[in-house]
Design a protein around this motif. Structure first.
Motif, mmCIF file in Angstrom:
data_model
loop_
_atom_site.group_PDB
_atom_site.id
_atom_site.type_symbol
_atom_site.label_atom_id
_atom_site.label_comp_id
_atom_site.label_asym_id
_atom_site.label_seq_id
_atom_site.Cartn_x
_atom_site.Cartn_y
_atom_site.Cartn_z
ATOM 1 N N SER A 263 4.855 -36.869 -26.161
ATOM 2 C CA SER A 263 3.762 -37.846 -26.237
ATOM 3 C C SER A 263 2.467 -37.118 -26.537
ATOM 4 O O SER A 263 2.328 -35.927 -26.219
ATOM 5 N N ARG A 264 1.532 -37.834 -27.104
ATOM 6 C CA ARG A 264 0.235 -37.212 -27.391
ATOM 7 C C ARG A 264 -0.409 -36.688 -26.113
ATOM 8 O O ARG A 264 -1.006 -35.619 -26.097
ATOM 9 N N THR A 265 -0.277 -37.434 -25.002
ATOM 10 C CA THR A 265 -0.986 -37.067 -23.782
ATOM 11 C C THR A 265 -0.375 -37.761 -22.576
ATOM 12 O O THR A 265 0.278 -38.801 -22.708
ATOM 13 N N LEU A 266 -0.613 -37.184 -21.414
ATOM 14 C CA LEU A 266 -0.259 -37.824 -20.143
ATOM 15 C C LEU A 266 -1.501 -38.359 -19.435
ATOM 16 O O LEU A 266 -1.475 -38.619 -18.229
ATOM 17 N N ASP A 267 -2.587 -38.537 -20.163
ATOM 18 C CA ASP A 267 -3.814 -39.059 -19.561
ATOM 19 C C ASP A 267 -3.533 -40.348 -18.802
ATOM 20 O O ASP A 267 -2.967 -41.305 -19.343
ATOM 21 N N GLY A 268 -3.948 -40.381 -17.536
ATOM 22 C CA GLY A 268 -3.800 -41.580 -16.722
ATOM 23 C C GLY A 268 -2.396 -41.842 -16.242
ATOM 24 O O GLY A 268 -2.147 -42.841 -15.560
ATOM 25 N N ALA A 269 -1.447 -40.959 -16.559
ATOM 26 C CA ALA A 269 -0.046 -41.207 -16.214
ATOM 27 C C ALA A 269 0.185 -41.022 -14.723
ATOM 28 O O ALA A 269 -0.359 -40.115 -14.086
ATOM 29 N N GLU B 41 7.438 -40.281 -28.417
ATOM 30 C CA GLU B 41 7.946 -40.518 -29.759
ATOM 31 C C GLU B 41 9.413 -40.087 -29.835
ATOM 32 O O GLU B 41 9.890 -39.338 -28.985
ATOM 33 N N ASP B 42 10.100 -40.548 -30.862
ATOM 34 C CA ASP B 42 11.458 -40.060 -31.095
ATOM 35 C C ASP B 42 11.424 -38.577 -31.450
ATOM 36 O O ASP B 42 10.445 -38.076 -32.024
ATOM 37 N N GLY C 147 1.296 -34.820 -33.197
ATOM 38 C CA GLY C 147 2.384 -35.418 -33.967
ATOM 39 C C GLY C 147 3.234 -34.348 -34.621
ATOM 40 O O GLY C 147 2.961 -33.144 -34.522
ATOM 41 N N LEU C 148 4.287 -34.780 -35.308
ATOM 42 C CA LEU C 148 5.207 -33.832 -35.946
ATOM 43 C C LEU C 148 4.458 -32.849 -36.843
ATOM 44 O O LEU C 148 3.534 -33.225 -37.564
ATOM 45 N N GLY C 149 4.885 -31.636 -36.808
ATOM 46 C CA GLY C 149 4.206 -30.562 -37.533
ATOM 47 C C GLY C 149 3.231 -29.813 -36.658
ATOM 48 O O GLY C 149 2.826 -28.684 -36.973
#
Length: 910
Positions: free
Chosen positions: A145-151, A161-162, A434-436
């Motif tokens: 995931s982009r971030t765990l902010d607030g998780a 993401e897949d 993201g990918l890359g």
């Protein structure tokens, strides 16, 4: 009449087995050649197919027959050796067949890829499958995931993401919307970051661009091949694997220097100091001056001007940290652009060729002139003062002026390549773009909630990120907010941090949120200190495993199913993961039972022989084991026979002093480990500027032999002299030790050459004389018939630890009644062994009897002690006349809990 043609294409082809050793072929080189070899390309109508490997095919469709040969954000190298494949065509379409896949394309009038026009058959015997264009992958193993902010635990604001791996045996990357680079990623000498490849939008004409990965359950090969076409996972600087300090607080330079002194006073290493956003002019200071952020973002989050109230002389301050070997990162929120109060504002306006009355310089990071000034005007001067790398804390917009390009991805790319251009070992500390983005690491996972649920989620989350090549997540150990946490939770979080890619503590600006480990009460302070020291000692192992990650594309922190893909339990134990080739870890992520002091943990033991690090207990897998763990213990399995390179936690030059942990095996066996070293600077590690030292251990019933070969390879700064210490844990003591043909004396001090035996851990330690780094060393441990090397120790170390803890649990009763001799006798077994290793077999054979006798004695005493508690015995309630009923009740509760704890510990030692 139907026309049919068959074309055979043959080229060199090599497939890596997922179970080959590290000595197997690796990713050939850091190639960035986006145009594929012509022989790999087949065009059919409006479609083009590129056979990249026997299991990886690129599939393009273009209404205008304009196909893309430039690099995209994800795929930068398509020029690979062409695998053997056949092409068969007729009036209805095309069939391509490789060793592992059969692609069938039956276009309609438009030729677009649909479920009716394109399908691929996977010939894998374990996971045969047929994929149709547009088919959803319901068995994908996910990525990150982009971030765990607030998780809070698994409740994420930014879903996962897949990934590239799937139990279905296939996965597809849709690269249709990915922007492209203007030129290849060839290494060139450039004056600024804008001289290299630059991003631009892709064609808006109707098109499709898909990559099919058909690797079955050969997950390791899938990732290796992905890194061939998408770029390698970089090797971070060595210091990354040490200890990081981070905290959101308005520290002064004196505060932070005092903090480093406290680390030293507590015998703790410190490698990285992360300074949050109060290093620059902050929100409170700007509000007092009635400033507003003209970009519309939060005032004071972004900034490039030192807060001189806190840091009067930044260069001198950072120089003092560097003198201690500490690297420095500053927090950065660049979304506000450059505001008029910044010291660099006028220089930025001039560099951008904007009018002098410009109110502020907006953040225009996709424009070359802004990007060039962003580094030359804003960042490079601060780096010259002493900033080593940047903590990019982007939390604002998700888009840029270029369609398909998000600012997280682009900032990671620019900062990484700018450092690379300057000849540094690049390091970016930011969120996933993201990918890359696996090419630009490491990851900052964001602001999580400080609770058990968040801790429980992170081991699975971190390992799963390997499925997209994102190998180095760094978490806020202890959680971010509200910050104040129970000492037990903090201790468990740090214990997990020891076995995570990066150990970094952090929290929010809450005065009740403590992250200094020495500020916690006992036993937590000692546990935290031990965890920090253990992590620092693991640097050589982690750095070697990180080199393997670079060479193979397989993260060292990874899911179990990479190595055991056909075992259902490898998918069903989410919090357990592989940590380098020698370890499997399953952190404790729930509180202990308040009565027993234990937390229960279920461990899946993979196939083969494994030894539990904390107890020395041996297991043969596959099997599941449920055990109790005290607050001091983390479930870690070591592969039998493993060689773990380590170093002293406070070593100033760890590469000159190497500790080797050599774990036992129940059979005659030979194992080896190649220790990787380089100078940790620049990117010369990509050009053979490094060395590998092979350590080989051979065990029989009568001896254990360790050969340390001379290193192969060279790099600038290579240590000319080596100091080795060898440790053989969870094993019987030898009768004698021979080094290079000479008998080594038995000693009782570790600061001289010789060997000694620690009975509490059943560890033989051998200190070798300093020697040339280029020499070969042979160490032989000889065993006699009464102490053969293969005698199992049956978890003696863990059982003894339980007894020692039980002894200490009964300490409150010492004034009234001495601890039973039976318990003392059993708990002192290790101490006696240290003095007389030759009695090891007799002591171990009698140990279970001693433990049983100790339990009976303590059970008998427990009844008397409980009666004394109820009677408020004056020895237990000292000064009771002056104590309130409430205080005496608390005392009684504490004493009764101590009895229960001692009984539980002794029973667990059985």
């Amino acid at each position: 009449m139907t026309f049919k043609a068959t074309i055979m294409v043959t080229a060199a082809f090599s497939l890596l087995s997922p179970f080959l050793s590290y000595a197997a072929p690796r990713i050939a080189s850091t190639q960035t050649l986006p145009r594929a070899t012509p022989d790999a390309v087949v065009t059919w109508g409006h479609a083009r197919f590129t056979v990249l490997t026997s299991r990886l095919i690129r599939m393009e469709w273009s209404a205008a027959n304009t196909f893309e040969d430039r690099a995209t954000l994800v795929f930068i190298n398509r020029k690979l050796p062409v695998p053997h494949y056949t092409k068969t065509s007729d009036a209805n379409g095309l069939t391509l067949e490789t060793q592992d896949l059969v692609l069938t394309y039956r276009p309609d009038a438009g030729g677009k890829f649909t479920e009716n026009t394109l399908h691929i058959t996977l010939k894998d015997k374990t996971t045969p499958a047929v994929w149709h264009a547009g088919q959803k992958d319901t068995a994908n193993l996910l990525g990150t995931s982009r971030t765990l902010d607030g998780a809070s635990g698994s409740h994420l604001k930014s879903p996962l993401e897949d990934g590239l791996l799937s139990r279905s045996g296939w996965s597809v990357i849709d690269d249709t919307q990915s922007p492209v680079f203007t030129e290849p990623h060839t290494p060139i000498a450039r004056k600024s970051v804008t001289d290299g490849p630059w991003v631009e939008e892709r064609t808006t004409a109707p098109h499709q661009d898909l990559y099919f990965f058909g690797y079955g359950h050969n997950y390791r090969q899938a990732l290796t091949d992905y890194c061939k076409v998408a770029g390698r996972i970089p090797l971070p600087p060595r210091y990354v694997f040490g200890i990081w300090w981070s905290r959101y607080w308005a520290f002064t330079d004196q505060d932070l220097l005092a903090l480093t002194q406290q680390f030293q006073e507590n015998s703790l290493p410190l490698d990285v100091m992360v300074i949050d956003m109060d290093w620059h002019i902050n929100q409170d200071q700007l509000k007092k001056r009635d400033f507003k952020d003209l970009s519309g973002h939060r005032l004071g989050w972004g900034g490039y001007t030192w807060n001189t109230a806190l840091f009067p002389d930044p260069a001198a301050f950072m120089g003092q940290l560097h003198d201690q070997g500490i690297k420095i990162a500053l927090n950065l929120h660049p979304a506000s652009g450059v505001q008029p109060w910044e010291s660099a504002f006028s220089s930025m306006v001039k560099a951008m060729k904007m009018p002098e009355d410009t109110p502020y310089v907006p953040f225009l990071i996709t424009q070359k002139n802004y990007a060039e000034a962003y580094f030359s005007v804003l960042h490079h001067p601060l780096e010259k003062q002493g900033v080593d790398f940047w903590w990019l804390d982007w939390q604002q917009e998700k888009t840029t002026a270029i369609a398909g390009l998000n600012p997280t991805w682009w900032l990671n790319y620019l900062h990484f390549t700018d450092q690379e251009r300057e000849g540094k070992r690049p390091l970016v500390f930011h969120r996933w773009g993201g990918l890359g983005n696996h090419r630009y690491q490491i990851g900052f996972s964001g602001d999580t909630q400080s609770n058990w649920e968040s801790l429980a989620f992170q081991p699975w989350f971190t390992a799963t990120a390997a499925n997209v090549g994102y190998a180095y997540w760094s978490h806020d150990l202890g959680g971010h907010s509200p910050g104040e946490i129970d000492p037990e939770l903090y201790a468990r979080w740090v214990q997990y941090g020891v076995y995570s890619p990066v150990l970094r503590t952090h929290t929010t600006k809450n005065p009740d949120a403590e992250r200094r480990i020495w500020a916690y009460p006992e036993p937590y302070s000692d546990i935290l200190r031990s965890s920090f020291q253990q992590r620092a000692a693991l640097k050589p192992y982690l750095y070697t495993e990180a080199r393997k990650t670079y060479d193979t594309g397989i993260a060292f922190d990874r899911p179990l199913y990479y190595d055991w893909p056909e075992d259902a339990d490898a998918y069903a134990t989410p919090n357990e993961y592989i940590f380098g080739d020698s370890m499997v870890v399953s952190p404790i992520v729930q509180p202990v039972d308040p009565k027993t002091g234990f937390a229960s943990g279920t461990l899946w033991v993979p196939p083969g022989e494994w030894i539990e690090r904390s107890s020395g207990k041996a297991f043969i897998g596959p099997r599941k084991v449920t055990q109790d763990y005290s607050i001091k213990e983390t479930p870690v399995l070591i592969k039998a026979g493993s060689i773990i390179p380590m170093e002293p936690p406070l070593a100033k030059d760890g590469m000159a002093h190497t500790l080797l942990e050599i774990w036992p095996s129940s059979k005659n066996d030979t194992t080896e480990y190649k220790i990787y070293e380089d100078n940790g600077q620049g990117t010369d590690y990509q050009k053979d500027a490094y060395s590998f030292t092979t350590v080989r251990a051979t065990q029989t019933a009568t001896q254990k032999r360790v050969d340390i070969a001379a290193p192969v390879g060279h790099y600038i700064g290579m240590a000319p002299v080596k100091n080795y210490e060898l440790r053989f844990p969870a094993a019987m003591p030898p009768a004698s030790v021979v080094v290079n043909g000479r008998i080594l004396p038995k000693i009782y001090r570790q600061d001289t050459s010789g060997w000694h035996f620690d009975g509490n851990t059943l560890t033989t330690s051998i200190t070798l004389p300093a020697q040339s780094a280029r020499s070969h060393t042979s160490v032989i441990l000889r065993y006699d018939t009464t102490h053969p090397a293969h005698i199992p120790t049956e978890g003696f170390v863990g059982r003894l630890t339980r007894l020692t803890e039980a002894y200490h649990a009964l300490a409150p009763f010492e004034r009234m009644q001495q601890t039973p001799d039976e318990l003392v006798l059993a708990a002192q077994t290790g101490d006696r062994l240290g003095y007389a290793p030759e009695t090891a077999q007799d002591e171990l054979e009698a140990f279970s009897t001693h433990v049983a006798q100790a339990e009976l004695a303590v059970q008998a005493d427990a009844a008397q002690l409980r009666e004394a508690i109820h009677a408020e015995n004056h020895s237990l309630f000292f000064g009771k006349k002056h104590k309130s009923a409430e205080v005496k009740e608390k005392t009684a509760h504490k004493l009764l809990a101590a009895i229960d704890r001692a009984l539980a510990l002794i029973h667990a030692a059985q």
